[in-house]
Design a protein around this motif. Structure first.
Motif, PDB file in Angstrom:
ATOM      1  N   PHE A 228      31.951  28.411  36.676  1.00 23.38           N
ATOM      2  CA  PHE A 228      30.898  28.819  37.221  1.00 23.38           C
ATOM      3  C   PHE A 228      29.787  29.657  37.470  1.00 23.38           C
ATOM      4  CE2 PHE A 228      34.722  26.269  39.349  1.00 23.38           C
ATOM      5  CZ  PHE A 228      34.921  25.526  39.421  1.00 23.38           C
ATOM      6  N   GLY A 229      30.066  30.602  36.638  1.00 19.37           N
ATOM      7  CA  GLY A 229      28.847  31.018  36.769  1.00 19.37           C
ATOM      8  C   GLY A 229      28.933  32.549  36.526  1.00 19.37           C
ATOM      9  N   ALA A 230      28.421  33.846  36.009  1.00 17.34           N
ATOM     10  CA  ALA A 230      28.736  35.231  35.770  1.00 17.34           C
ATOM     11  C   ALA A 230      29.733  36.254  37.204  1.00 17.34           C
ATOM     12  CB  ALA A 230      27.192  35.240  35.487  1.00 17.34           C
ATOM     13  N   VAL A 231      30.929  36.130  35.998  1.00 18.17           N
ATOM     14  CA  VAL A 231      31.693  36.633  37.266  1.00 18.17           C
ATOM     15  C   VAL A 231      31.422  37.712  36.773  1.00 18.17           C
ATOM     16  CG1 VAL A 231      33.891  37.372  37.418  1.00 18.17           C
ATOM     17  CG2 VAL A 231      33.260  34.894  37.197  1.00 18.17           C
ATOM     18  N   ALA A 232      30.852  38.603  37.596  1.00 26.09           N
ATOM     19  CA  ALA A 232      31.579  40.849  37.261  1.00 26.09           C
ATOM     20  C   ALA A 232      32.617  41.344  37.423  1.00 26.09           C
ATOM     21  CB  ALA A 232      30.126  41.071  38.628  1.00 26.09           C
ATOM     22  N   ASP A 233      33.638  40.638  38.470  1.00 25.26           N
ATOM     23  CA  ASP A 233      34.588  41.588  38.052  1.00 25.26           C
ATOM     24  C   ASP A 233      35.948  41.186  38.993  1.00 25.26           C
ATOM     25  OD1 ASP A 233      35.653  44.625  39.343  1.00 25.26           O
ATOM     26  OD2 ASP A 233      36.022  43.643  40.570  1.00 25.26           O
ATOM     27  N   ILE A 234      37.343  41.030  38.689  1.00 23.05           N
ATOM     28  CA  ILE A 234      37.744  40.751  38.873  1.00 23.05           C
ATOM     29  C   ILE A 234      39.126  41.798  39.298  1.00 23.05           C
ATOM     30  CG2 ILE A 234      40.234  39.111  38.436  1.00 23.05           C
ATOM     31  CD1 ILE A 234      38.637  37.364  36.824  1.00 23.05           C
ATOM     32  N   HIS A 235      39.614  41.547  40.164  1.00 24.66           N
ATOM     33  CA  HIS A 235      40.657  42.033  41.001  1.00 24.66           C
ATOM     34  C   HIS A 235      42.097  41.594  41.897  1.00 24.66           C
ATOM     35  CE1 HIS A 235      42.439  46.081  42.615  1.00 24.66           C
ATOM     36  NE2 HIS A 235      42.462  45.626  43.185  1.00 24.66           N
ATOM     37  N   ILE A 236      43.168  42.327  41.146  1.00 26.98           N
ATOM     38  CA  ILE A 236      44.272  41.637  41.720  1.00 26.98           C
ATOM     39  C   ILE A 236      45.254  42.442  41.353  1.00 26.98           C
ATOM     40  CG2 ILE A 236      46.289  40.032  40.783  1.00 26.98           C
ATOM     41  CD1 ILE A 236      44.719  38.801  38.549  1.00 26.98           C
ATOM     42  N   PRO A 237      44.942  42.963  43.087  1.00 25.16           N
ATOM     43  CA  PRO A 237      46.545  44.678  43.907  1.00 25.16           C
ATOM     44  C   PRO A 237      47.438  43.964  43.735  1.00 25.16           C
ATOM     45  CG  PRO A 237      44.336  43.275  45.366  1.00 25.16           C
ATOM     46  CD  PRO A 237      44.879  41.999  44.304  1.00 25.16           C
ATOM     47  N   ARG A 238      47.613  45.416  42.648  1.00 25.66           N
ATOM     48  CA  ARG A 238      49.912  45.501  42.790  1.00 25.66           C
ATOM     49  C   ARG A 238      50.313  45.736  43.364  1.00 25.66           C
ATOM     50  NH1 ARG A 238      50.777  43.147  38.345  1.00 25.66           N
ATOM     51  NH2 ARG A 238      48.537  42.233  37.147  1.00 25.66           N
ATOM     52  N   ASP A 239      51.591  46.262  43.660  1.00 23.61           N
ATOM     53  CA  ASP A 239      52.599  46.715  44.404  1.00 23.61           C
ATOM     54  C   ASP A 239      52.439  48.156  42.946  1.00 23.61           C
ATOM     55  OD1 ASP A 239      55.141  48.200  44.776  1.00 23.61           O
ATOM     56  OD2 ASP A 239      55.086  46.507  46.471  1.00 23.61           O
TER      57      ASP A 239
ATOM     58  N   ARG B 215      50.587  41.307  43.527  1.00 24.47           N
ATOM     59  CA  ARG B 215      50.610  41.012  45.314  1.00 24.47           C
ATOM     60  C   ARG B 215      50.710  39.656  45.604  1.00 24.47           C
ATOM     61  NH1 ARG B 215      47.642  45.012  48.616  1.00 24.47           N
ATOM     62  NH2 ARG B 215      48.799  44.078  50.622  1.00 24.47           N
ATOM     63  N   GLY B 216      49.627  39.134  44.158  1.00 24.20           N
ATOM     64  CA  GLY B 216      50.432  37.544  45.106  1.00 24.20           C
ATOM     65  C   GLY B 216      48.632  36.668  45.077  1.00 24.20           C
ATOM     66  N   PHE B 217      47.343  37.819  45.367  1.00 26.27           N
ATOM     67  CA  PHE B 217      46.408  37.242  45.931  1.00 26.27           C
ATOM     68  C   PHE B 217      45.929  38.006  44.427  1.00 26.27           C
ATOM     69  CE2 PHE B 217      47.632  40.669  48.632  1.00 26.27           C
ATOM     70  CZ  PHE B 217      46.370  41.573  48.451  1.00 26.27           C
ATOM     71  N   GLY B 218      43.915  37.458  44.626  1.00 23.53           N
ATOM     72  CA  GLY B 218      43.066  38.243  43.400  1.00 23.53           C
ATOM     73  C   GLY B 218      41.511  38.023  44.140  1.00 23.53           C
ATOM     74  N   PHE B 219      40.713  38.772  44.316  1.00 23.23           N
ATOM     75  CA  PHE B 219      39.456  39.144  44.281  1.00 23.23           C
ATOM     76  C   PHE B 219      38.719  38.469  43.050  1.00 23.23           C
ATOM     77  CE2 PHE B 219      40.932  41.619  47.689  1.00 23.23           C
ATOM     78  CZ  PHE B 219      40.423  40.804  48.187  1.00 23.23           C
ATOM     79  N   VAL B 220      37.918  37.443  43.274  1.00 23.79           N
ATOM     80  CA  VAL B 220      36.943  37.122  41.989  1.00 23.79           C
ATOM     81  C   VAL B 220      35.495  37.394  42.414  1.00 23.79           C
ATOM     82  CG1 VAL B 220      35.985  34.977  40.421  1.00 23.79           C
ATOM     83  CG2 VAL B 220      38.171  35.632  41.219  1.00 23.79           C
ATOM     84  N   ARG B 221      34.687  38.236  41.718  1.00 23.41           N
ATOM     85  CA  ARG B 221      33.280  38.380  42.246  1.00 23.41           C
ATOM     86  C   ARG B 221      32.805  38.052  41.663  1.00 23.41           C
ATOM     87  NH1 ARG B 221      36.174  43.706  43.645  1.00 23.41           N
ATOM     88  NH2 ARG B 221      36.865  43.883  45.686  1.00 23.41           N
ATOM     89  N   PHE B 222      31.332  37.058  42.527  1.00 23.18           N
ATOM     90  CA  PHE B 222      30.258  36.870  41.526  1.00 23.18           C
ATOM     91  C   PHE B 222      28.775  37.329  41.614  1.00 23.18           C
ATOM     92  CE2 PHE B 222      33.117  33.083  41.367  1.00 23.18           C
ATOM     93  CZ  PHE B 222      33.387  32.540  39.794  1.00 23.18           C
ATOM     94  N   GLU B 223      27.902  37.309  40.533  1.00 23.71           N
ATOM     95  CA  GLU B 223      26.827  37.946  40.426  1.00 23.71           C
ATOM     96  C   GLU B 223      25.769  37.278  41.759  1.00 23.71           C
ATOM     97  OE1 GLU B 223      24.849  39.183  36.696  1.00 23.71           O
ATOM     98  OE2 GLU B 223      26.871  39.973  36.244  1.00 23.71           O
TER      99      GLU B 223
END
Length: 117
Positions: free
Chosen positions: A52-63, A70-78
């Motif tokens: 879909f476009g430039a992904v700047a950052d991806i974070h999947i929090p861990r226990d 932890r079963g969810f994450g964040f995808v950050r687009f520019e």
């Protein structure tokens, strides 16, 4: 002249750092992705969302104790438009045989909720 060059050398690194700042997540457009399996890795999300476009950052929090996702994450687009497209298209998308739940991330910290600001 020697002293001033040495002073200039000392001043150089901070200016260098200002030119290439660490990713400033406040200027990025974040999606929260729920219903990830424990197997899903950041690379998997980057592959799925990157179309879909430039992904700047991806974070999947861990226990913090088990190290498990932890079963969810964040995808950050520019770009906002890319984030909007991804949110619309990827909600309900099957990844690792799970249907993803995707929405724009809400930034308010729990303590501020209902604070009206």
């Amino acid at each position: 002249a020697m002293a001033s060059r040495r002073e200039r050398d000392l001043r150089e690194p901070p200016r260098e750092r200002e030119r290439r700042p660490p990713p400033d997540t406040s200027r990025l457009f974040s999606l929260k992705v729920d219903n990830l399996t424990f197997r899903t890795r950041p690379e998997d999300l980057k592959e799925a969302f990157g179309k879909f476009g430039a992904v700047a950052d991806i974070h999947i929090p861990r226990d913090r104790y088990t190290g498990e996702s932890r079963g969810f994450g964040f995808v950050r687009f520019e770009r906002q438009r890319d984030a909007d497209d991804a949110a619309r298209e990827m909600d309900g998308y099957k990844l690792d045989s799970r249907r993803l739940k995707v929405q724009m991330a809400k930034y308010k910290k729990p303590a501020v909720m209902g604070g009206g600001s």
